[in-house]
Write a protein that holds these residues in place. Structure first.
Motif, mmCIF file in Angstrom:
data_model
loop_
_atom_site.group_PDB
_atom_site.id
_atom_site.type_symbol
_atom_site.label_atom_id
_atom_site.label_comp_id
_atom_site.label_asym_id
_atom_site.label_seq_id
_atom_site.Cartn_x
_atom_site.Cartn_y
_atom_site.Cartn_z
ATOM 1 N N GLY A 141 -10.149 -4.450 1.036
ATOM 2 C CA GLY A 141 -11.127 -4.674 2.104
ATOM 3 C C GLY A 141 -10.526 -4.451 3.484
ATOM 4 O O GLY A 141 -11.136 -3.809 4.346
ATOM 5 N N GLU A 142 -9.297 -4.959 3.702
ATOM 6 C CA GLU A 142 -8.619 -4.755 4.992
ATOM 7 C C GLU A 142 -8.359 -3.275 5.239
ATOM 8 O O GLU A 142 -8.573 -2.770 6.345
ATOM 9 C CB GLU A 142 -7.301 -5.521 5.018
ATOM 10 C CG GLU A 142 -7.451 -7.012 5.108
ATOM 11 C CD GLU A 142 -6.118 -7.751 4.962
ATOM 12 O OE1 GLU A 142 -5.070 -7.094 4.694
ATOM 13 O OE2 GLU A 142 -6.118 -8.986 5.106
ATOM 14 N N ALA A 143 -7.900 -2.567 4.220
ATOM 15 C CA ALA A 143 -7.585 -1.143 4.366
ATOM 16 C C ALA A 143 -8.854 -0.331 4.599
ATOM 17 O O ALA A 143 -8.860 0.608 5.411
ATOM 18 C CB ALA A 143 -6.847 -0.642 3.127
ATOM 19 N N GLU A 144 -9.934 -0.671 3.901
ATOM 20 C CA GLU A 144 -11.198 0.041 4.108
ATOM 21 C C GLU A 144 -11.709 -0.175 5.527
ATOM 22 O O GLU A 144 -12.201 0.762 6.166
ATOM 23 C CB GLU A 144 -12.239 -0.403 3.086
ATOM 24 C CG GLU A 144 -11.975 0.144 1.703
ATOM 25 C CD GLU A 144 -12.923 -0.396 0.644
ATOM 26 O OE1 GLU A 144 -13.042 0.265 -0.398
ATOM 27 O OE2 GLU A 144 -13.519 -1.479 0.840
ATOM 28 N N GLU A 145 -11.589 -1.390 6.034
ATOM 29 C CA GLU A 145 -12.014 -1.680 7.406
ATOM 30 C C GLU A 145 -11.148 -0.914 8.403
ATOM 31 O O GLU A 145 -11.661 -0.334 9.367
ATOM 32 C CB GLU A 145 -11.945 -3.187 7.684
ATOM 33 C CG GLU A 145 -12.359 -3.583 9.087
ATOM 34 C CD GLU A 145 -13.787 -3.176 9.433
ATOM 35 O OE1 GLU A 145 -14.035 -2.876 10.627
ATOM 36 O OE2 GLU A 145 -14.654 -3.135 8.540
ATOM 37 N N ARG A 146 -9.862 -0.889 8.186
ATOM 38 C CA ARG A 146 -8.939 -0.144 9.051
ATOM 39 C C ARG A 146 -9.298 1.349 9.036
ATOM 40 O O ARG A 146 -9.331 1.999 10.079
ATOM 41 C CB ARG A 146 -7.505 -0.381 8.574
ATOM 42 C CG ARG A 146 -6.445 -0.029 9.552
ATOM 43 C CD ARG A 146 -5.044 -0.510 9.165
ATOM 44 N NE ARG A 146 -4.752 -0.544 7.753
ATOM 45 C CZ ARG A 146 -4.598 -1.666 7.025
ATOM 46 N NH1 ARG A 146 -4.737 -2.842 7.600
ATOM 47 N NH2 ARG A 146 -4.320 -1.613 5.757
ATOM 48 N N VAL B 263 -8.721 -8.435 -1.240
ATOM 49 C CA VAL B 263 -8.533 -8.662 0.193
ATOM 50 C C VAL B 263 -7.852 -7.457 0.832
ATOM 51 O O VAL B 263 -8.289 -6.944 1.866
ATOM 52 C CB VAL B 263 -7.716 -9.948 0.448
ATOM 53 C CG1 VAL B 263 -7.242 -10.034 1.891
ATOM 54 C CG2 VAL B 263 -8.535 -11.176 0.084
ATOM 55 N N LYS B 264 -6.792 -6.967 0.222
ATOM 56 C CA LYS B 264 -6.040 -5.833 0.782
ATOM 57 C C LYS B 264 -6.882 -4.567 0.822
ATOM 58 O O LYS B 264 -6.827 -3.810 1.796
ATOM 59 C CB LYS B 264 -4.749 -5.589 -0.005
ATOM 60 C CG LYS B 264 -3.707 -6.642 0.221
ATOM 61 C CD LYS B 264 -3.296 -6.647 1.671
ATOM 62 C CE LYS B 264 -2.186 -7.621 1.938
ATOM 63 N NZ LYS B 264 -1.807 -7.667 3.337
ATOM 64 N N ARG C 18 -12.484 1.914 11.072
ATOM 65 C CA ARG C 18 -12.199 1.883 12.512
ATOM 66 C C ARG C 18 -11.511 3.170 12.962
ATOM 67 O O ARG C 18 -11.839 3.721 14.011
ATOM 68 C CB ARG C 18 -11.333 0.668 12.860
ATOM 69 C CG ARG C 18 -12.102 -0.635 12.912
ATOM 70 C CD ARG C 18 -11.309 -1.755 13.584
ATOM 71 N NE ARG C 18 -9.961 -1.900 13.086
ATOM 72 C CZ ARG C 18 -9.584 -2.734 12.111
ATOM 73 N NH1 ARG C 18 -10.483 -3.502 11.534
ATOM 74 N NH2 ARG C 18 -8.326 -2.802 11.725
ATOM 75 N N ARG D 256 0.872 -1.168 0.000
ATOM 76 C CA ARG D 256 0.000 0.000 0.000
ATOM 77 C C ARG D 256 0.908 1.217 0.000
ATOM 78 O O ARG D 256 1.738 1.381 0.887
ATOM 79 C CB ARG D 256 -0.883 -0.025 1.244
ATOM 80 C CG ARG D 256 -1.827 1.134 1.347
ATOM 81 C CD ARG D 256 -2.670 0.984 2.593
ATOM 82 N NE ARG D 256 -3.615 2.077 2.690
ATOM 83 C CZ ARG D 256 -4.469 2.217 3.677
ATOM 84 N NH1 ARG D 256 -4.512 1.328 4.650
ATOM 85 N NH2 ARG D 256 -5.287 3.227 3.703
#
Length: 150
Positions: free
Chosen positions: A49-54, A46-47, A57, A8
């Motif tokens: 999605g993880e970054a959007e969730e982070r 996947v990456k 939060r 990223r």
């Protein structure tokens, strides 16, 4: 055998992902490039999605602390997929590489657009078949880059 990685990058407020997959193969087959693209798109999804969730939060945490929420970053633009096929003994005509990329861009246009892939790059480390008037084969990499492949 293949390996992949993604990173990223933050550059002036822009976040983008770079996915790289390298495979060793005895020959070049468009199906190999397609398998690699599917794998890279799955990793990218996947990456993102993880970054959007982070980011969600972090936004929630900042709001809970009474601080202004951070700017929403669009993670679905300016991403790059790099596919590298190492087939040193394969003799490949340049048109085979460009045709493979064109087919992949058409077949996966919706997915590429959805994930914000701005560049799709295929590198073949192979023996290049030069035009028919000179039946030589030259050891050199072929690069095909599709910018904004959708």
């Amino acid at each position: 055998s293949s390996s992949s990685s993604s990173s990223r990058l933050r550059n002036g407020g822009t976040t983008r992902f770079f996915v790289r997959i390298v495979t060793l193969a005895p020959e070049f087959a468009p199906a190999d490039a397609e398998r690699m693209l599917v794998e890279s798109l799955a990793a990218l999804e996947v990456k993102i999605g993880e970054a959007e969730e982070r980011d969600r939060r972090e936004k929630k945490r900042r709001a809970g602390n009474g601080r202004a929420p951070s700017k929403v970053v669009d993670l679905r633009r300016a991403n790059h997929c790099y596919l590298h096929v190492v087939a040193r003994q394969a003799a490949v005509a340049p048109v085979a590489a460009t045709d493979a990329v064109a087919v992949l861009c058409k077949r996966y246009a919706d997915k590429l657009r959805h994930l914000g892939v701005a560049e799709l790059e295929l590198k073949l480390t192979c023996r290049v078949v030069v035009p028919p008037e000179t039946p030589d084969v030259v050891g050199a990499p072929l690069h095909v880059v599709a910018t904004n492949p959708t």
